[in-house]
Design a protein around this motif. Structure first.
Motif, mmCIF file in Angstrom:
data_model
loop_
_atom_site.group_PDB
_atom_site.id
_atom_site.type_symbol
_atom_site.label_atom_id
_atom_site.label_comp_id
_atom_site.label_asym_id
_atom_site.label_seq_id
_atom_site.Cartn_x
_atom_site.Cartn_y
_atom_site.Cartn_z
ATOM 1 N N ALA A 91 6.151 4.558 -1.573
ATOM 2 C CA ALA A 91 5.549 3.053 -2.771
ATOM 3 C C ALA A 91 5.147 2.224 -1.851
ATOM 4 O O ALA A 91 5.726 1.206 -0.895
ATOM 5 N N VAL A 92 3.932 0.878 -2.891
ATOM 6 C CA VAL A 92 3.677 0.480 -2.667
ATOM 7 C C VAL A 92 3.216 -0.784 -3.272
ATOM 8 O O VAL A 92 2.722 -0.146 -4.663
ATOM 9 N N THR A 93 3.217 -2.311 -4.050
ATOM 10 C CA THR A 93 2.873 -2.771 -4.287
ATOM 11 C C THR A 93 1.416 -3.618 -4.005
ATOM 12 O O THR A 93 2.063 -4.458 -3.454
ATOM 13 N N THR A 94 0.135 -3.685 -4.717
ATOM 14 C CA THR A 94 -0.824 -4.734 -4.584
ATOM 15 C C THR A 94 -0.238 -6.264 -4.973
ATOM 16 O O THR A 94 0.855 -5.968 -5.394
ATOM 17 N N ASP A 95 -0.900 -6.745 -4.188
ATOM 18 C CA ASP A 95 -0.438 -8.110 -4.002
ATOM 19 C C ASP A 95 -1.982 -8.825 -4.814
ATOM 20 O O ASP A 95 -1.992 -8.069 -5.816
ATOM 21 N N ALA A 96 -1.772 -9.911 -5.349
ATOM 22 C CA ALA A 96 -2.104 -11.042 -6.374
ATOM 23 C C ALA A 96 -3.992 -10.572 -6.410
ATOM 24 O O ALA A 96 -4.492 -11.210 -7.363
ATOM 25 N N ARG A 97 -4.277 -10.299 -4.715
ATOM 26 C CA ARG A 97 -5.641 -10.034 -5.189
ATOM 27 C C ARG A 97 -5.741 -8.487 -5.261
ATOM 28 O O ARG A 97 -7.136 -8.182 -4.999
ATOM 29 N N GLY A 98 -5.365 -7.515 -5.595
ATOM 30 C CA GLY A 98 -5.542 -6.176 -5.200
ATOM 31 C C GLY A 98 -5.076 -5.644 -4.139
ATOM 32 O O GLY A 98 -5.723 -4.716 -3.994
ATOM 33 N N GLY A 99 -4.844 -6.218 -2.751
ATOM 34 C CA GLY A 99 -4.639 -5.661 -1.397
ATOM 35 C C GLY A 99 -2.666 -4.875 -1.486
ATOM 36 O O GLY A 99 -2.545 -5.762 -2.298
ATOM 37 N N PHE A 100 -2.956 -4.250 0.201
ATOM 38 C CA PHE A 100 -2.113 -4.344 -0.493
ATOM 39 C C PHE A 100 -2.097 -3.339 1.653
ATOM 40 O O PHE A 100 -3.120 -3.181 2.154
ATOM 41 N N SER A 101 -1.124 -2.961 2.371
ATOM 42 C CA SER A 101 -0.983 -2.937 3.561
ATOM 43 C C SER A 101 -0.030 -1.669 4.354
ATOM 44 O O SER A 101 1.176 -2.653 4.343
ATOM 45 N N LYS A 102 0.857 -0.825 3.794
ATOM 46 C CA LYS A 102 2.279 -0.181 4.211
ATOM 47 C C LYS A 102 2.158 0.849 5.627
ATOM 48 O O LYS A 102 0.535 1.423 5.287
ATOM 49 N N LYS A 103 2.913 1.322 6.354
ATOM 50 C CA LYS A 103 3.147 2.218 7.345
ATOM 51 C C LYS A 103 3.434 3.557 6.035
ATOM 52 O O LYS A 103 3.758 3.660 5.719
ATOM 53 N N LEU A 104 2.542 4.641 6.491
ATOM 54 C CA LEU A 104 2.984 5.622 5.788
ATOM 55 C C LEU A 104 3.297 6.753 6.697
ATOM 56 O O LEU A 104 2.791 6.927 8.238
#
Length: 364
Positions: A91-104
């Motif tokens: 699970a990941v939560t987007t930032d204020a600009r609607g972007g994200f980055s996470k390892k899967l």
């Protein structure tokens, strides 16, 4: 033509040529509308990991990332979340600009590839995106052929109709009606289509139930369909209702179910009333079984006050005036009547003799 005349003509021609050329953008090219997903590499083996990054999502939105099989970006995940490695999702939560980055972490899905990294919203309006991923060492099979002829698609947003009643407050199964509009975008009619309605709690996979709609939908036609949805007795929390047709998920709708507080109230009353009733029954049994004492019964019982006489001494019959008490005889010592003691103790001759005073009879 003089030189002074040629210069303005050349300048005007140059300006006209520049106006016809496309002007370069001031910044980088904008991405297409909608959420997008990118991977750090397109191939990885089981036990490895890839970095998933995205943009164009709603700000501060919770997303779920899964490795799914039997899927392509154009057709989506054919089998739904049943075709994904749900145990290794992130699970990941987007930032204020609607972007994200996470390892899967890369895991083998339960069905063969082609595989994708499927990213979808957990709450709120439904949105998803896929990125192609080749899982090294995993089996690859062609996708099932699309059904020729009719093809259904959801035209409007789905919604759940209905409300919870009093029985639901006491633990009855919550029920709603899934309402949606579908259209036939194919070239042939569709008769009595069978839909799959699934309900899932949290991040768990939905439990599917086949429901058939009676009717015929011709090419280019649309229809309003209503399908019942029911949960188990005592269900509460956040649920998701999914609609699937032909192996493809058409729509999802969140459903928040309140807690059945009537059941809690019932058990509180049981815990208060039953012990009180048992205590009263036990006391009644003890009172009946306890042995009695001889002559007086139980302790503290059987003692009676002495009975008072109906008429006290010195009082007459009821309703009559009480008789005066008699005076005690005075002790008269042998003394001279003329003395002071004799005068005090001897009665006067003119006073009547008291009826209770005994008279002493002397010798004749």
């Amino acid at each position: 033509m003089s030189g002074k005349v040629r210069i303005p003509v050349l300048v005007a021609a140059l300006v006209a040529v520049l106006a016809l050329l496309p002007l370069p953008l001031a910044g980088p090219a904008t991405a297409a509308d909608g959420p997008t997903v990118k991977l750090s590499r397109s191939q990885a083996g089981t036990g490895g990991s890839v970095t998933v990054s995205g943009s164009g999502w709603r700000p501060h939105t919770l997303l779920m990332m899964l490795v799914c099989g039997q899927a392509t970006p154009s057709r989506g995940v054919i089998g739904g979340t049943n075709s994904c490695a749900n145990g290794d999702g992130r699970a990941v939560t987007t930032d204020a600009r609607g972007g994200f980055s996470k390892k899967l972490p890369v895991a083998e899905p339960p069905v063969p590839c082609p595989c994708v990294v499927h990213v979808a919203t957990v709450t709120g309006a439904r949105a998803d995106a896929d990125a192609v991923l080749q899982v090294a060492g995993h089996a690859v099979e062609p996708l099932p052929a699309e059904a020729s002829g009719g093809r259904l698609s959801v035209l409007t947003d789905t919604r759940l109709e209905g409300a919870s009643g009093l029985l639901t407050w006491f633990g009855a199964p919550p029920s709603r009606t899934l309402v949606f509009t579908v259209g036939n975008a194919g070239s042939s009619a569709i008769k009595n289509p069978v839909f799959q309605v699934g309900t899932s709690h949290g991040v768990f996979a939905p439990q599917w139930d086949d429901q058939q709609w009676r009717g015929t939908l011709g090419p280019g036609k649309k229809a309003r369909i209503r399908l019942p949805v029911e949960l188990a007795a005592g269900a509460h929390g956040d649920y998701t209702v999914s609609l699937k047709y032909g192996g493809k998920v058409l729509a999802e709708q969140p459903w928040g179910v309140g807690r059945p507080w009537g059941v809690t109230l019932f058990w509180i009353l049981v815990c208060l009333v039953v012990p009180a009733a048992v205590f009263r029954a036990g006391m009644a049994v003890v009172e009946r079984v306890r042995p009695r004492r001889a002559g007086g019964g139980a302790r503290g019982r059987g003692r009676r006050l002495p009975r008072l006489p109906r008429r006290l001494p010195g009082f007459g019959a009821p309703g009559s005036e009480p008789t005066p008490t008699s005076t005690l005889p005075w002790f008269t010592p042998d003394s001279d009547p003329g003395t002071a003691a004799g005068r005090l103790s001897a009665p006067h001759d003119d006073s009547p003799t008291s009826p209770t005073t005994p008279t002493t009879k002397g010798p004749t």
